[in-house]
Design an enzyme around this catalytic site. Structure first.
Site, PDB file in Angstrom:
ATOM      1  N   LYS A  93       0.856  -1.202   0.000  1.00 52.84           N
ATOM      2  CA  LYS A  93       0.000   0.000   0.000  1.00 52.84           C
ATOM      3  C   LYS A  93       0.885   1.243   0.000  1.00 52.84           C
ATOM      4  O   LYS A  93       2.058   1.204   0.401  1.00 52.84           O
ATOM      5  CB  LYS A  93      -0.942   0.023   1.201  1.00 52.84           C
ATOM      6  CG  LYS A  93      -0.271   0.077   2.597  1.00 52.84           C
ATOM      7  CD  LYS A  93       0.108   1.475   3.061  1.00 52.84           C
ATOM      8  CE  LYS A  93       0.838   1.462   4.403  1.00 52.84           C
ATOM      9  NZ  LYS A  93       1.652   2.624   4.702  1.00 52.84           N
ATOM     10  N   PRO A 125       9.749  -4.180  -0.294  1.00 52.34           N
ATOM     11  CA  PRO A 125      10.854  -3.896   0.616  1.00 52.34           C
ATOM     12  C   PRO A 125      10.394  -3.871   2.078  1.00 52.34           C
ATOM     13  O   PRO A 125       9.243  -3.534   2.363  1.00 52.34           O
ATOM     14  CB  PRO A 125      11.337  -2.506   0.176  1.00 52.34           C
ATOM     15  CG  PRO A 125      10.775  -2.287  -1.177  1.00 52.34           C
ATOM     16  CD  PRO A 125       9.531  -3.105  -1.275  1.00 52.34           C
ATOM     17  N   VAL A 126      11.326  -4.235   2.959  1.00 56.31           N
ATOM     18  CA  VAL A 126      11.037  -4.351   4.390  1.00 56.31           C
ATOM     19  C   VAL A 126      11.317  -3.018   5.088  1.00 56.31           C
ATOM     20  O   VAL A 126      12.227  -2.287   4.693  1.00 56.31           O
ATOM     21  CB  VAL A 126      11.934  -5.473   4.974  1.00 56.31           C
ATOM     22  CG1 VAL A 126      11.799  -5.587   6.470  1.00 56.31           C
ATOM     23  CG2 VAL A 126      11.590  -6.796   4.301  1.00 56.31           C
ATOM     24  N   ALA A 159       3.799  -1.390   4.090  1.00 57.05           N
ATOM     25  CA  ALA A 159       2.969  -2.412   4.760  1.00 57.05           C
ATOM     26  C   ALA A 159       3.262  -3.833   4.293  1.00 57.05           C
ATOM     27  O   ALA A 159       2.364  -4.673   4.274  1.00 57.05           O
ATOM     28  CB  ALA A 159       1.472  -2.095   4.612  1.00 57.05           C
ATOM     29  N   GLY A 169       4.955  -6.351   5.747  1.00 57.77           N
ATOM     30  CA  GLY A 169       4.696  -7.336   6.808  1.00 57.77           C
ATOM     31  C   GLY A 169       3.206  -7.446   7.096  1.00 57.77           C
ATOM     32  O   GLY A 169       2.673  -8.551   7.248  1.00 57.77           O
ATOM     33  N   SER A 170       2.522  -6.309   7.136  1.00 64.05           N
ATOM     34  CA  SER A 170       1.079  -6.294   7.419  1.00 64.05           C
ATOM     35  C   SER A 170       0.318  -7.010   6.307  1.00 64.05           C
ATOM     36  O   SER A 170      -0.656  -7.716   6.558  1.00 64.05           O
ATOM     37  CB  SER A 170       0.563  -4.854   7.510  1.00 64.05           C
ATOM     38  OG  SER A 170       1.242  -4.155   8.515  1.00 64.05           O
ATOM     39  N   SER A 171       0.757  -6.809   5.076  1.00 62.41           N
ATOM     40  CA  SER A 171       0.079  -7.434   3.952  1.00 62.41           C
ATOM     41  C   SER A 171       0.304  -8.954   3.957  1.00 62.41           C
ATOM     42  O   SER A 171      -0.616  -9.721   3.646  1.00 62.41           O
ATOM     43  CB  SER A 171       0.580  -6.822   2.645  1.00 62.41           C
ATOM     44  OG  SER A 171      -0.290  -7.175   1.615  1.00 62.41           O
ATOM     45  N   ASP A 212      -2.055  -1.669  10.261  1.00 61.98           N
ATOM     46  CA  ASP A 212      -2.291  -1.633   8.809  1.00 61.98           C
ATOM     47  C   ASP A 212      -2.906  -2.929   8.264  1.00 61.98           C
ATOM     48  O   ASP A 212      -3.215  -3.013   7.078  1.00 61.98           O
ATOM     49  CB  ASP A 212      -0.957  -1.423   8.053  1.00 61.98           C
ATOM     50  CG  ASP A 212      -0.441  -0.002   8.194  1.00 61.98           C
ATOM     51  OD1 ASP A 212      -1.216   0.901   8.548  1.00 61.98           O
ATOM     52  OD2 ASP A 212       0.764   0.194   7.922  1.00 61.98           O
TER      53      ASP A 212
END
Ligand code: C5P
Length: 311
Positions: free
Chosen positions: A27, A110-111, A116, A118-120, A152
């Protein structure tokens, strides 16, 4: 007799071991306003979030017990610190499932970038496991698990274009614009979300985005207008601390971007362009100096894109 049944059971379990692939989209925040600090330590947000066509691919494979994460990415943990691991753990617990799952994560997002990622992955895990075992888990139950996992995650479940309020979990779906071209630039910096919020001085915000104006621009779907009302108050923390971000923004504008903004708590910057070709010109000019550069488009909700959510 008992052995015969046992054999049949084991064989059919192996035979029916399920496998499923699902995309976890990134996002961007078209606007991000922080209205105040809450008593729970979080901040009250009013942010317009937009899914973009940049995704990790997650494969879920049923196994007898336990959760394992398989990835070739060196940037993410594979234990309970991984948000997809936490999502699987929560899903198994809530649904009282004694089985296990192996999650293969092909990372593209990318981290620690403000996209988002990790959230995704966590949201895709909730959706993926519901689908893998064809369980009657309601949207409300998914949303509750999402909120428990992170601010998120609820938006990542829904996707498309939304106004997010509260911690980020109170979502109002908005009309998505037609696919708009953008260039996404991740500089060689990692910025912690918690650090950005801790250093936000709410009394020192001179300019705030106008969500009503953005909502009208989105409904018209005109890229110049949307690019003209981008705004993120978290830039008041990151731009003074990392002057390179301001320099990259100016270069992207000089190279033809119609509007450039930091996504979320950063440090990723995105710029809208009128065409794919213009986005590629900016990408080519910057890619040597950046960690990652992508040319992509905005997306509607999963339902609009491919009906994945079955809502
Ligand atoms: O919810 P999540 O774990 O993604 O948030 C990461 C950090 O960002 C929180 O620990 C908090 O410091 C900050 N945050 C905040 N207000 C929000 C969302 C995040 O202060 N609405």
């Amino acid at each position: 007799m008992a052995n015969k049944y046992l054999n049949t059971y084991v064989r059919s379990t192996v035979y029916f071991m399920q496998e499923l692939k699902i995309k976890a989209y990134a996002k961007i925040n078209l606007t991000l306003d922080v209205l105040g600090k809450r008593s729970d330590g979080y901040h009250e947000l009013a942010t317009i979030m937009q899914t973009i066509d940049l995704a990790d691919v997650l494969t879920f494979k049923e196994k007898e017990r336990g959760i394992s994460i398989v990835t070739s990415s060196m940037d993410i943990p594979t234990d309970e610190k991984n948000l997809a691991y936490q999502a699987a753990q929560l899903f198994l617990e809530k649904n009282q499932l004694a089985t296990g799952v192996e999650i293969t994560l092909e990372k593209q997002i990318p981290v620690m970038a403000g996209l988002a990622g990790g959230s995704s992955d966590a949201a895709a895990t909730l959706l993926g496991l519901k689908k893998l075992w064809d369980l009657p888990v309601s949207q409300e139950e998914l949303w509750q698990m999402a909120v428990q996992l992170g601010s998120d995650v609820a938006f990542c479940l829904k996707g498309g274009t939304c106004l997010a309020q509260g911690r980020g979990e109170i979502l109002t779906p908005l009309l998505s614009p037609p696919p708009l071209w953008l260039v996404v630039v991740k500089p060689k910096l990692a910025v912690s979300t918690a650090w950005v919020y801790q250093n936000l001085d709410l009394l020192n915000i001179q300019e705030r985005p106008d969500n009503e104006v953005m909502i009208r621009a989105l409904a018209k779907g005109e890229v110049e207008e949307i690019a003209g009302c981008l705004g993120n108050v978290l830039e008041t923390v990151t731009l003074p601390s990392y002057p390179i971000l301001g320099e990259i923004k100016e270069r992207m504008k000089a190279l033809g971007a119609l509007g450039v903004l930091m996504s979320g708590s950063g440090p990723t910057l995105f710029g809208f362009t009128a065409s794919q070709g213009e986005a590629e010109i900016i990408a080519r000019a910057l890619e040597g100096e950046m960690e990652r550069v992508f040319v992509t488009t905005t997306l509607g909700s999963r339902k609009e894109v491919n009906g994945e959510r079955g809502e």
